[in-house]
Design a protein around this motif. Structure first.
Motif, PDB file in Angstrom:
ATOM      1  N   ARG A 282       0.841  -1.202   0.000  1.00 52.34           N
ATOM      2  CA  ARG A 282       0.000   0.000   0.000  1.00 52.34           C
ATOM      3  C   ARG A 282       0.873   1.247   0.000  1.00 52.34           C
ATOM      4  NH1 ARG A 282      -4.908  -1.011   3.007  1.00 52.34           N
ATOM      5  NH2 ARG A 282      -4.509   0.773   4.352  1.00 52.34           N
ATOM      6  N   ALA A 283       0.523   2.165  -0.867  1.00 48.13           N
ATOM      7  CA  ALA A 283       1.221   3.453  -0.927  1.00 48.13           C
ATOM      8  C   ALA A 283       0.331   4.533  -0.331  1.00 48.13           C
ATOM      9  CB  ALA A 283       1.574   3.804  -2.363  1.00 48.13           C
ATOM     10  N   ILE A 284       0.936   5.417   0.469  1.00 45.62           N
ATOM     11  CA  ILE A 284       0.245   6.605   0.942  1.00 45.62           C
ATOM     12  C   ILE A 284       0.757   7.778   0.116  1.00 45.62           C
ATOM     13  CG2 ILE A 284      -0.159   8.177   2.857  1.00 45.62           C
ATOM     14  CD1 ILE A 284       0.112   5.841   4.753  1.00 45.62           C
ATOM     15  N   LEU A 285      -0.160   8.536  -0.472  1.00 43.12           N
ATOM     16  CA  LEU A 285       0.175   9.673  -1.317  1.00 43.12           C
ATOM     17  C   LEU A 285      -0.202  10.976  -0.612  1.00 43.12           C
ATOM     18  CD1 LEU A 285       0.134   7.217  -3.246  1.00 43.12           C
ATOM     19  CD2 LEU A 285      -0.744   8.738  -5.012  1.00 43.12           C
ATOM     20  N   ALA A 286       0.548  12.028  -0.889  1.00 45.94           N
ATOM     21  CA  ALA A 286       0.390  13.299  -0.172  1.00 45.94           C
ATOM     22  C   ALA A 286      -0.691  14.186  -0.795  1.00 45.94           C
ATOM     23  CB  ALA A 286       1.717  14.033  -0.127  1.00 45.94           C
ATOM     24  N   ILE A 287      -1.916  13.733  -0.662  1.00 46.29           N
ATOM     25  CA  ILE A 287      -3.087  14.520  -1.048  1.00 46.29           C
ATOM     26  C   ILE A 287      -4.277  13.906  -0.330  1.00 46.29           C
ATOM     27  CG2 ILE A 287      -3.855  13.176  -3.076  1.00 46.29           C
ATOM     28  CD1 ILE A 287      -4.162  15.933  -4.505  1.00 46.29           C
ATOM     29  N   GLY A 288      -5.338  14.680  -0.125  1.00 40.97           N
ATOM     30  CA  GLY A 288      -6.474  14.117   0.606  1.00 40.97           C
ATOM     31  C   GLY A 288      -7.780  14.830   0.313  1.00 40.97           C
ATOM     32  N   LYS A 289      -8.763  14.545   1.154  1.00 38.55           N
ATOM     33  CA  LYS A 289     -10.105  15.081   0.933  1.00 38.55           C
ATOM     34  C   LYS A 289     -10.139  16.606   0.975  1.00 38.55           C
ATOM     35  CE  LYS A 289     -12.607  11.110   2.956  1.00 38.55           C
ATOM     36  NZ  LYS A 289     -13.382  10.674   1.782  1.00 38.55           N
ATOM     37  N   GLN A 290      -9.192  17.221   1.656  1.00 38.10           N
ATOM     38  CA  GLN A 290      -9.140  18.677   1.681  1.00 38.10           C
ATOM     39  C   GLN A 290      -8.893  19.240   0.285  1.00 38.10           C
ATOM     40  OE1 GLN A 290      -6.597  20.244   4.705  1.00 38.10           O
ATOM     41  NE2 GLN A 290      -6.999  22.380   4.193  1.00 38.10           N
ATOM     42  N   ASP A 291      -8.288  18.443  -0.586  1.00 37.83           N
ATOM     43  CA  ASP A 291      -7.957  18.883  -1.933  1.00 37.83           C
ATOM     44  C   ASP A 291      -8.879  18.318  -3.001  1.00 37.83           C
ATOM     45  OD1 ASP A 291      -5.375  20.106  -0.993  1.00 37.83           O
ATOM     46  OD2 ASP A 291      -4.929  18.002  -0.563  1.00 37.83           O
ATOM     47  N   PHE A 333      -2.698  10.684 -12.250  1.00 41.00           N
ATOM     48  CA  PHE A 333      -4.142  10.443 -12.224  1.00 41.00           C
ATOM     49  C   PHE A 333      -4.823  11.192 -13.369  1.00 41.00           C
ATOM     50  CE2 PHE A 333      -2.702   9.846  -7.913  1.00 41.00           C
ATOM     51  CZ  PHE A 333      -3.431   8.773  -7.443  1.00 41.00           C
ATOM     52  N   LYS A 334      -5.807  10.545 -13.969  1.00 42.16           N
ATOM     53  CA  LYS A 334      -6.699  11.204 -14.904  1.00 42.16           C
ATOM     54  C   LYS A 334      -7.762  11.951 -14.088  1.00 42.16           C
ATOM     55  CE  LYS A 334      -6.236   7.365 -18.189  1.00 42.16           C
ATOM     56  NZ  LYS A 334      -6.982   6.314 -18.926  1.00 42.16           N
ATOM     57  N   LEU A 335      -8.254  13.050 -14.655  1.00 43.54           N
ATOM     58  CA  LEU A 335      -9.203  13.883 -13.925  1.00 43.54           C
ATOM     59  C   LEU A 335     -10.529  13.979 -14.679  1.00 43.54           C
ATOM     60  CD1 LEU A 335      -6.810  16.822 -12.944  1.00 43.54           C
ATOM     61  CD2 LEU A 335      -7.387  14.787 -11.609  1.00 43.54           C
ATOM     62  N   ASN A 336     -11.577  14.303 -13.926  1.00 44.63           N
ATOM     63  CA  ASN A 336     -12.831  14.699 -14.537  1.00 44.63           C
ATOM     64  C   ASN A 336     -13.125  16.139 -14.113  1.00 44.63           C
ATOM     65  OD1 ASN A 336     -13.885  14.580 -11.909  1.00 44.63           O
ATOM     66  ND2 ASN A 336     -14.882  12.607 -12.230  1.00 44.63           N
ATOM     67  N   LEU A 340     -11.086  18.294 -11.178  1.00 45.92           N
ATOM     68  CA  LEU A 340     -10.305  19.455 -11.600  1.00 45.92           C
ATOM     69  C   LEU A 340     -10.791  20.713 -10.896  1.00 45.92           C
ATOM     70  CD1 LEU A 340      -8.106  20.626 -13.433  1.00 45.92           C
ATOM     71  CD2 LEU A 340      -9.847  20.891 -15.217  1.00 45.92           C
ATOM     72  N   LEU A 341     -12.087  20.862 -10.760  1.00 43.46           N
ATOM     73  CA  LEU A 341     -12.654  22.015 -10.058  1.00 43.46           C
ATOM     74  C   LEU A 341     -12.145  22.084  -8.623  1.00 43.46           C
ATOM     75  CD1 LEU A 341     -14.729  24.374 -10.153  1.00 43.46           C
ATOM     76  CD2 LEU A 341     -16.441  22.748  -9.349  1.00 43.46           C
ATOM     77  N   GLN A 342     -12.139  20.952  -7.929  1.00 41.58           N
ATOM     78  CA  GLN A 342     -11.665  20.919  -6.544  1.00 41.58           C
ATOM     79  C   GLN A 342     -10.173  21.199  -6.472  1.00 41.58           C
ATOM     80  OE1 GLN A 342     -13.098  16.911  -5.798  1.00 41.58           O
ATOM     81  NE2 GLN A 342     -14.643  17.685  -4.389  1.00 41.58           N
ATOM     82  N   LEU A 343      -9.408  20.568  -7.319  1.00 37.55           N
ATOM     83  CA  LEU A 343      -7.952  20.675  -7.256  1.00 37.55           C
ATOM     84  C   LEU A 343      -7.468  22.088  -7.564  1.00 37.55           C
ATOM     85  CD1 LEU A 343      -7.156  17.317  -9.029  1.00 37.55           C
ATOM     86  CD2 LEU A 343      -6.434  17.881  -6.705  1.00 37.55           C
ATOM     87  N   THR A 345      -9.093  24.748  -7.042  1.00 35.15           N
ATOM     88  CA  THR A 345      -9.534  25.621  -5.956  1.00 35.15           C
ATOM     89  C   THR A 345      -8.629  25.492  -4.738  1.00 35.15           C
ATOM     90  OG1 THR A 345     -11.828  25.417  -6.714  1.00 35.15           O
ATOM     91  CG2 THR A 345     -11.503  26.228  -4.494  1.00 35.15           C
ATOM     92  N   SER A 346      -8.004  24.342  -4.564  1.00 38.67           N
ATOM     93  CA  SER A 346      -7.146  24.102  -3.400  1.00 38.67           C
ATOM     94  C   SER A 346      -5.846  24.900  -3.505  1.00 38.67           C
ATOM     95  CB  SER A 346      -6.808  22.618  -3.274  1.00 38.67           C
ATOM     96  OG  SER A 346      -5.854  22.427  -2.242  1.00 38.67           O
ATOM     97  N   PRO A 347      -5.511  25.694  -2.482  1.00 38.82           N
ATOM     98  CA  PRO A 347      -4.245  26.434  -2.497  1.00 38.82           C
ATOM     99  C   PRO A 347      -3.040  25.533  -2.256  1.00 38.82           C
ATOM    100  CG  PRO A 347      -5.361  26.774  -0.408  1.00 38.82           C
ATOM    101  CD  PRO A 347      -6.310  25.984  -1.271  1.00 38.82           C
ATOM    102  N   TYR A 348      -3.286  24.278  -1.905  1.00 40.97           N
ATOM    103  CA  TYR A 348      -2.201  23.347  -1.589  1.00 40.97           C
ATOM    104  C   TYR A 348      -1.774  22.517  -2.792  1.00 40.97           C
ATOM    105  CZ  TYR A 348      -4.035  24.648   2.963  1.00 40.97           C
ATOM    106  OH  TYR A 348      -4.466  25.369   4.042  1.00 40.97           O
ATOM    107  N   VAL A 349      -2.412  22.741  -3.930  1.00 41.31           N
ATOM    108  CA  VAL A 349      -2.087  21.995  -5.147  1.00 41.31           C
ATOM    109  C   VAL A 349      -1.478  22.963  -6.155  1.00 41.31           C
ATOM    110  CG1 VAL A 349      -2.981  20.596  -7.035  1.00 41.31           C
ATOM    111  CG2 VAL A 349      -3.932  20.342  -4.746  1.00 41.31           C
ATOM    112  N   LYS A 350      -0.275  22.659  -6.617  1.00 42.67           N
ATOM    113  CA  LYS A 350       0.416  23.489  -7.604  1.00 42.67           C
ATOM    114  C   LYS A 350      -0.264  23.352  -8.965  1.00 42.67           C
ATOM    115  CE  LYS A 350       4.051  25.764  -9.330  1.00 42.67           C
ATOM    116  NZ  LYS A 350       4.381  27.161  -8.959  1.00 42.67           N
ATOM    117  N   LYS A 351      -0.364  24.468  -9.686  1.00 37.90           N
ATOM    118  CA  LYS A 351      -0.910  24.461 -11.048  1.00 37.90           C
ATOM    119  C   LYS A 351       0.233  24.756 -12.020  1.00 37.90           C
ATOM    120  CE  LYS A 351      -4.472  25.109  -8.221  1.00 37.90           C
ATOM    121  NZ  LYS A 351      -4.338  25.393  -6.782  1.00 37.90           N
TER     122      LYS A 351
END
Length: 353
Positions: A282-291, A333-336, A340-343, A345-351
């Motif tokens: 199992r891998a833990i990735l650095a992103i979550g429901k906040q994003d 990851f592929k997005l829908n 994309l709208l959530q990501l 909006t999150s200030p913790y995700v680089k664009k």
């Protein structure tokens, strides 16, 4: 060093999508409102839409539309104005969608104070049960609108699919035509915009089944993903992979797949359900429901299984993958549209453009 998690956007693919879809619409005398909300008011994205041929820029937030003041296209507010933002709407928005006569009256009053005439699109309720005036109430609204000197009825419109999932059809959009004919005939005016919905209406266009008087569509998802949204079909001639998400692995261990101990509710008040697959890597990735909601993500490595997430962690089963992942590796990851709208909006995700 590259910053993760990040959304990677291919502007050239999106520009090509915009050019293709606006050309397709214009061939049927349909103007396009390019909806920018999925990129949280990105000026770079707005420029791409304008360069690609959209006639208007649309967003649900005045804050975003303000960023586009130097772009020479009309700005359309695609969510009904709040009373608390009337001054901002009149100052920064050229056209707003409306369905409440009391709000329109306030827009009229404020437009007078600012020495402006504000354009509106009157939204009509045709079954999706989100915003819109009931068809039987249109004449009552028109009688009141005619007395407002600082409001110009630019057109009428409809929203379908977004809330109730109602599919656009020739029959329900034809009702918009009938109402436009009533307004133009009885009140002796010309409606410049008959807005037949969003990306879910493209299936009608592709099948040459759009009522002839529809001359405007509000497109967002189709421009980014090259997909109509009534049936979720990819549109031939468009790119479908213009955006992706990249996330870093921060833990990689073999663990049991079923928790040990009494299961209660998680951090979000939900009682989780698990499948016992024995020991798995199992891998833990650095992103979550906040994003982002993990249910809106799809792994690019088809052998990975998304197990779940907490506020800051995403858990993925990597056991069956042919790739030998290690801590620090990046998972794509592929997005829908929703993710994309959530990501964005999150200030913790680089664009990254």
């Amino acid at each position: 060093m590259t910053e993760y998690p990040r959304v990677v956007v291919n502007l050239e693919k999106i520009r090509d999508n915009v050019k293709f879809l606006t050309k397709k619409c214009y061939e049927s005398q349909i103007d396009v409102v390019g909806v920018t909300k999925v990129f949280s008011g990105s000026l770079e994205m707005a420029k791409v839409l304008v360069e690609g041929g959209v006639k208007y820029l649309g967003d649900s937030r005045v804050k975003n539309l303000k960023k586009y003041k130097n772009l020479d296209v009309p700005k359309v507010m695609i969510r009904l104005p709040m009373r608390s933002q009337i001054k901002e709407v009149i100052k920064h928005v050229d056209i707003s969608l409306n369905s409440e006569i009391s709000t329109i009256a306030l827009l009229n009053e404020e437009a007078g104070k600012q020495g402006k005439v504000h354009k509106i699109i009157l939204m009509i309720e045709l079954g999706d049960l989100r915003e819109g005036v009931l068809p039987e109430d249109v004449e009552c609204y028109m009688d009141q609108l005619n007395s407002m000197k600082n409001i110009k009825l630019e057109g009428i419109g409809v929203n379908l699919t977004c809330y109730g999932g109602i599919i656009p059809s020739f029959e329900n959009l034809e009702k918009l035509e009938i109402i436009s004919n009533l307004i133009e005939g009885k009140y002796n005016l010309k409606l410049n915009i008959i807005s037949g919905g969003n990306s879910s209406s493209l299936d009608l266009l592709w099948n040459n089944n759009m009522p002839p008087k529809i001359n405007n569509l509000r497109l967002g998802e189709s421009l980014i993903f090259g997909r109509e949204t009534a049936y979720g079909k990819d549109l031939e001639g468009c790119f479908h992979d213009s955006v992706k998400l990249e996330v870093e692995i921060i833990e990689l261990k073999e663990k049991k797949s079923y928790p040990v101990g009494e299961i209660g509710v998680n951090a979000f008040g939900e009682k989780p359900v698990f499948i016992d697959r024995g020991k798995r890597k199992r891998a833990i990735l650095a992103i979550g429901k906040q994003d982002v909601d993990h249910s809106n993500l799809e792994t690019m490595d088809e052998k990975l299984i998304i197990l779940g997430s907490s506020s800051d962690h995403l858990v993925v089963d990597v056991t069956d993958s042919k790739i030998k992942y290690k801590v620090g590796d990046i998972v794509g990851f592929k997005l829908n549209y929703g993710s994309l709208l959530q990501l964005t909006t999150s200030p913790y995700v680089k664009k990254t453009w």
